[in-house]
Scaffold this active site. Structure first.
Site, PDB file in Angstrom:
ATOM      1  N   SER A 109       0.866  -1.189   0.000  1.00  0.00           N
ATOM      2  CA  SER A 109       0.000   0.000   0.000  1.00  0.00           C
ATOM      3  C   SER A 109       0.896   1.230   0.000  1.00  0.00           C
ATOM      4  CB  SER A 109      -0.889   0.012   1.242  1.00  0.00           C
ATOM      5  OG  SER A 109      -1.504   1.281   1.416  1.00  0.00           O
ATOM      6  N   TYR A 118      -2.746  -0.545  10.228  1.00  0.00           N
ATOM      7  CA  TYR A 118      -2.714  -1.092   8.863  1.00  0.00           C
ATOM      8  C   TYR A 118      -1.448  -0.643   8.145  1.00  0.00           C
ATOM      9  CZ  TYR A 118      -4.005  -1.893   3.984  1.00  0.00           C
ATOM     10  OH  TYR A 118      -4.018  -2.292   2.667  1.00  0.00           O
TER      11      TYR A 118
END
Length: 233
Positions: free
Chosen positions: A128, A142
């Site tokens: 990501s 996350y």
């Protein structure tokens, strides 16, 4: 497009979203493809069959280390080889779940695949853009797991270089999937951060993976590729 003829790829978490699109695009480029899934993989199986390539769907939870090792072994038993591992499986939730899937699951799959990958093999981790920059509150845990995956990518690239196995990471930004739709309630806040002014498409992520998995990635290892519309610029 047949840059991956004769190759076999395993895409973890490949039943939907970005993972399913990666599986189909790799097949379009000539690879036979296996996917792991938790619920239903019928749609991606039919899509890969439509490309004329062979496909194998394996029910396996990325949080289950034994299941991931077995999945890799099953791919080798079925196809006779594995050339490409795409660690795509990922979750958003509590820290334990995210660590088990986003980090440990990827590590276990890579460790299992390395026993079989030939010279010229590839490991492509799907991370990501939050692995490199955290532009908003509330996503620390996350982002931390994706940053850990980034470090794993760098380390494995050095560990495996002498074996001729390249390890890279693709770091998507906001991508239009069922989990994060471009017309969803969280979209306006994300769009405000994207210089290109739109969400990415899963196929744009998948084409980057196909490039890294093919001849275009022969001299690319130990690095992350941002596909985020300029958010981290």
């Amino acid at each position: 497009m047949n840059t991956l003829d004769g190759k076999v790829a395993l895409v973890t978490g490949g039943s939907r979203g970005i993972g399913a699109t990666i599986a189909v695009v790799l097949a379009e480029h000539g690879a036979d493809v296996a996917v792991t899934y938790r619920q239903d993989a019928s749609a991606v199986v039919e899509a890969v069959k439509g490309t004329g390539r062979r496909v194998l769907a394996l029910r396996a939870d990325a949080a289950d280390a034994d299941a991931m090792v077995q999945a890799v072994d099953d791919v080798v038993d079925h196809f006779g080889r594995i050339d490409i591992l795409v660690n795509n499986a990922g979750v958003v939730g509590d820290l334990d779940d995210m660590w088990a899937v986003n980090v440990k699951g990827a590590w276990v799959a890579a460790e299992a695949a390395v026993r079989h990958l030939p010279r010229g093999g590839r490991i492509v981790n799907i991370g990501s853009n939050l692995a490199e920059r955290v532009p908003m509150a509330g996503i620390t845990a996350y982002a931390m797991t994706k940053s850990a995956l980034n470090s794993m990518t760098h380390g494995l690239a050095r560990d495996l270089a002498q074996r001729g196995i390249n390890v890279t990471q693709v770091n998507p930004g906001s991508t239009d999937t069922d989990m994060n739709p471009a017309d969803g309630p969280n979209a306006p806040g994300q769009l405000g951060l994207i210089p290109l002014g739109r969400f990415g498409a899963p196929r744009e992520i998948a084409l980057t993976v196909a490039h890294l998995a093919g001849p275009g990635g022969d001299y690319i290892t130990g690095t992350s590729v941002l596909v985020d519309g300029g958010v981290n610029a």
